[in-house]
Design an enzyme around this catalytic site. Structure first.
Site, PDB file in Angstrom:
ATOM      1  N   ARG A 134       0.827  -1.205   0.000  1.00 18.46           N
ATOM      2  CA  ARG A 134       0.000   0.000   0.000  1.00 18.46           C
ATOM      3  C   ARG A 134       0.867   1.264   0.000  1.00 18.46           C
ATOM      4  NH1 ARG A 134      -3.568   0.826   4.762  1.00 18.46           N
ATOM      5  NH2 ARG A 134      -5.024   2.472   4.251  1.00 18.46           N
TER       6      ARG A 134
ATOM      7  N   ASP B 194     -20.248   4.767  -5.807  1.00 18.53           N
ATOM      8  CA  ASP B 194     -20.737   3.873  -4.753  1.00 18.53           C
ATOM      9  C   ASP B 194     -22.203   4.180  -4.423  1.00 18.53           C
ATOM     10  OD1 ASP B 194     -17.960   2.889  -4.295  1.00 18.53           O
ATOM     11  OD2 ASP B 194     -17.682   4.960  -3.673  1.00 18.53           O
TER      12      ASP B 194
ATOM     13  N   HIS C 117     -13.639   5.879  -0.133  1.00 17.08           N
ATOM     14  CA  HIS C 117     -13.947   5.113  -1.347  1.00 17.08           C
ATOM     15  C   HIS C 117     -13.040   3.882  -1.345  1.00 17.08           C
ATOM     16  CE1 HIS C 117     -14.953   3.956  -5.371  1.00 17.08           C
ATOM     17  NE2 HIS C 117     -13.702   4.104  -5.775  1.00 17.08           N
TER      18      HIS C 117
END
Length: 332
Positions: free
Chosen positions: A99, A160, A188
Site C-alpha cells: 500500500r 458507490d 472510497h
C-alpha cells in the site's frame, strides 16, 4: 445557448475512464445540454499517441457543444484557465505492491498536479478526484494547492452511491429514479459504509422507507453492504478491466449536481472536507450526504445515527486517518 464555454480538464484522458468520460462531457451530460465546453486532455508521455487518437475521435464525433480540444502531456498547458478538473489519472496498485508503494507514487503525482492547478487554473476551479486512493489523493491535492478553496476539492463516492441505488432498485423491482437518499459514509474503499436508514422509495402510496419495503434487515446489514463495497472488484473479475463506464457516468453526475444543484428533498454522496459533522475528524476528505445549490455543497445535518452505523462510520474514518498518516510519511 450560453455564450462562454466552460473549460473542463480531464487528467488521464487516454485511459479507460477518460475515454468513456470525454464524450459524455462533450455531449452535455456533465454540464447540461446548453453549455458549450472546451476540453483540456492531459496524460503522460507514453500515452501521447493514444491521446492524439482521442482528440481525433472527439473532432470526428462533431459534438455541437464542443468548442475546442487541448490535448497535451504538459501539465501547465493543460491546467491553463480550467474551470473544472477531473483527476482520473493515478498510479494503479499492481500485483505484489505494498500500500505504501502505491501511496508514495500517487503522492508525488498529485503534488505535481496540485502545483500546476494552483498556478494556472481559474480561481474558482472545482476539482473532482477519481483516481484511487481517491480521498487521500484529494487531501494531498488540497495540501499543495492552498489557494484553491477547500470546498472546491472533492473526491468521487457517487459511483458507490449509484451502486447502492442500483442494488435497492433491483431488490425491490422498482425504477432506480424512484429510490433516493442512500448515503455512502467515509472512504472510497472496502470500508465505506452504504447506509439506507434514511433512504426512501417513491410508490403509488407516497414515500416509503427502504427498510420497511425491503423488510429484511439481515440482507441490508450484510449482503447489501458487502455487494456495494466490493462491486468494483466484482466488475474487474467479470470484465478483466475496471468499471470505466459507470465511473465516468458517476463523475458526470457528481459535477452536474455540484454545479447545477440537487433536486429539492434529495441528497447525494460526495467525498468532501470534513468540518467535524457527525463526529468525523476535521480535515479528512470523507464521504457525507450533501445537497448542492448555486455551485456550493452543504453537508446534510441532523440525521439520526444508530449504533450499527456509528461503528461503521468510525471504522472507515479510522482507515482514512491511517491513510493520511501514510501519505504524510511519503511526503517526508
Amino acid at each position: 445557448m450560453a455564450t462562454d464555454p466552460v473549460r473542463v480538464l480531464v487528467i488521464g484522458a487516454a485511459g479507460q475512464i477518460g475515454y468513456a468520460l470525454v464524450p459524455m462531457i462533450a455531449r452535455g451530460v456533465m454540464l447540461g445540454p446548453d453549455q458549450p465546453v472546451i476540453l483540456h486532455l492531459l496524460d503522460i508521455e507514453p500515452a501521447a499517441e493514444a491521446l492524439k487518437g482521442v482528440k481525433m475521435e472527439l473532432i470526428d464525433a462533431a459534438f455541437p457543444l464542443l468548442r475546442g480540444v487541448v490535448a497535451t502531456t504538459d501539465a501547465v498547458e493543460a491546467c491553463k484557465d480550467v474551470n473544472i478538473a477531473v483527476m482520473v489519472g493515478g498510479f494503479p496498485r499492481k500485483e505484489g505492491m505494498e500500500r505504501k508503494d502505491v501511496m508514495s507514487r500517487n503522492v508525488s503525482i498529485y503534488k505535481a498536479q496540485a502545483s500546476a492547478l494552483e498556478q494556472h487554473a481559474a480561481s474558482d476551479c472545482k476539482v473532482l478526484v477519481v483516481a484511487n486512493p481517491a480521498n487521500t489523493n484529494a487531501l494531498i491535492l488540497k495540501e499543495f494547492a492552498p489557494s484553491i478553496p477547500e470546498k472546491n476539492i472533492t473526491c468521487l463516492t457517487r459511483l458507490d452511491h449509484n451502486r447502492a441505488l442500483g442494488q435497492i432498485s433491483e431488490k425491490l423491482f422498482v425504477h432506480v429514479v424512484d429510490v433516493k437518499n442512500v448515503i455512502i459514509w467515509g472512504n472510497h474503499s472496502s470500508t465505506q459504509y452504504p447506509d439506507v436508514n434514511h433512504a426512501t422509495v417513491t410508490t403509488c402510496d407516497g414515500q416509503k422507507p427502504v427498510r420497511e419495503l425491503v423488510a429484511d434487515d439481515n440482507w441490508l446489514n450484510t449482503e447489501f453492504i458487502t455487494t456495494v463495497q466490493q462491486r468494483g472488484a466484482a466488475i474487474i473479475k467479470a470484465r478483466k478491466f475496471s468499471s470505466a463506464l459507470s465511473a465516468a457516468s458517476a463523475a458526470c453526475d457528481h459535477i452536474r449536481d455540484w454545479v447545477l444543484g440537487t433536486p429539492k428533498g434529495t441528497w447525494v454522496s460526495m467525498g468532501v472536507y470534513s468540518d467535524g459533522s457527525y463526529g468525523i475528524q476535521p480535515g479528512l476528505i470523507y464521504s457525507f450526504p450533501v445537497t448542492c445549490e448555486k455551485g456550493e455543497w452543504s453537508i446534510v445535518q441532523g440525521l439520526k445515527i444508530d449504533t450499527f452505523s456509528r461503528e461503521k462510520m468510525d471504522k472507515t474514518a479510522q482507515e482514512l486517518i491511517e491513510e493520511k498518516t501514510l501519505a504524510y510519511s511519503c511526503l517526508n
